[in-house]
Design a protein around this motif. Structure first.
Motif, short mmCIF file in Angstrom:
data_model
loop_
_atom_site.label_atom_id
_atom_site.label_comp_id
_atom_site.label_asym_id
_atom_site.label_seq_id
_atom_site.Cartn_x
_atom_site.Cartn_y
_atom_site.Cartn_z
N ILE A 101 33.15 42.39 37.75
CA ILE A 101 33.29 41.59 38.84
C ILE A 101 34.33 41.94 39.68
N ASP A 102 34.37 42.12 41.07
CA ASP A 102 35.80 42.35 41.83
C ASP A 102 36.75 41.52 41.60
N PRO A 103 37.79 41.93 40.86
CA PRO A 103 38.89 41.17 40.53
C PRO A 103 39.34 40.19 41.62
N ALA A 104 39.59 40.43 42.80
CA ALA A 104 39.85 39.61 43.92
C ALA A 104 39.04 38.32 43.97
N GLN A 105 37.86 38.57 43.23
CA GLN A 105 36.93 37.27 43.40
C GLN A 105 36.55 36.68 42.29
N PHE A 106 37.30 37.30 41.20
CA PHE A 106 36.76 36.78 39.72
C PHE A 106 37.09 35.33 39.45
N HIS A 107 38.34 34.85 40.01
CA HIS A 107 38.74 33.40 39.77
C HIS A 107 37.87 32.70 40.60
N LYS A 132 45.12 30.61 37.83
CA LYS A 132 45.06 31.66 38.45
C LYS A 132 45.76 33.04 37.42
N SER A 133 46.88 32.52 37.29
CA SER A 133 47.71 33.60 36.15
C SER A 133 46.73 33.88 34.93
N GLN A 134 45.94 33.13 34.40
CA GLN A 134 45.09 33.44 33.33
C GLN A 134 43.82 34.14 33.65
N THR A 135 43.23 33.82 34.84
CA THR A 135 41.95 34.47 35.22
C THR A 135 42.62 35.95 35.79
N ARG A 136 43.74 36.00 36.34
CA ARG A 136 44.27 37.69 36.83
C ARG A 136 44.15 38.36 35.55
#
Length: 274
Positions: free
Chosen positions: A170-176, A185-189
């Protein structure tokens, strides 16, 4: 003197017998076979873009409640290989099993449990529940709630025999937003960086058996799921006649709501205890 020694020995034996009876309690001594049956082993199978650590909150609660737990690493190399691997894990477990799958892990347990008499219950957590012969990609396309497909990034990989394949992340920018919108977001990053790719061939595969047709099933629908899609999860649960609960959570509901997932797993375990 001999009579005194015999009297002392008899009194000591009687005291020990009384202590033993007290320790066991009346029900245990009178009914030695009345102890509660052993709990099943819970096997937790993770899905794509993830690893077994996503089950941490559930594992902690199950262990606290006295369950044996196994959380294997799903290879994510395609349904035939992954289901065969998990079926092998099951064969190494003695006694009854409650088999739990999240996301793509649901497709894996659907095939892996087929024909295994020790699997007493299937639990699907925001998961795929394909029928026999149903291609996973075609099933996924039924969802209008899913926003996953445009976020997938393909990349080539090489097998040991020199053949090549395509794997997806998954594109990291859209993962969250797509995968775990109810986590910080700190965790999903971090999760986005550590995600495990899945072979694209998995979405071209179809199970050769559907264990939910013969094994009782429970399903959790994540109402905010934008990966598989809550609408698809509801359809699958109805089709399988699963005992169903709905939670206002994202695709990774086992991380954001581990207590609800644990309760559903334990409900399945208790309902199918023999």
């Amino acid at each position: 003197m001999r009579a005194r020694r015999l009297s002392w020995a008899a009194a000591t034996a009687a005291g020990l017998l009384g202590l033993l009876t007290f320790s066991l309690g009346p029900s245990a001594s009178a009914h030695p076979g009345s102890q509660s049956r052993p709990k099943p082993t819970v096997v937790l199978v993770h899905g794509a873009f993830a690893d077994a650590s996503g089950w941490n909150g559930v594992v902690q609660r199950l262990l606290h409640d006295g369950y044996e737990v196994v959380a294997p690493a799903n290879p994510l190399r395609g349904l035939p290989q992954d289901a065969t691997y998990i079926a092998g894990v099951l064969k190494n477990i003695k006694g009854p099993v409650v088999l739990v799958g999240h996301s793509y892990g649901g497709a894996v347990i659907t095939q892996a449990a087929a024909g295994d008499p020790d699997v007493k219950a299937l639990v699907y957590i925001a998961a795929f529940m394909p029928d026999r012969g149903e291609v996973l990609g075609q099933l996924a396309a039924r969802s209008r709630d899913s926003q996953l497909q445009p976020t997938l990034r393909p990349a080539p990989f090489t097998n040991a025999d020199g053949s090549t394949g395509i794997e997806l992340t998954i594109d990291p920018a859209q993962f969250h937003g797509v995968f775990a919108a109810d986590l910080p977001k700190s965790q999903t990053r971090i999760m986005a960086v550590e995600q495990r790719p899945i072979s694209a061939s998995a979405f071209e595969d179809a199970p050769t058996a559907a264990a939910w047709r013969t094994i009782p099933s429970w399903a959790l629908v994540a109402k905010q799921d934008k990966a598989i899609g809550a609408d698809l999860e509801r359809f699958e649960a109805r089709r399988a006649h699963s005992h169903t609960v709905q939670v206002n959570g994202s695709h990774v509901v086992m991380i954001s709501h581990p207590e609800v997932v644990t309760h559903l797993v334990e409900t399945a375990a208790k309902a199918t205890a023999s």
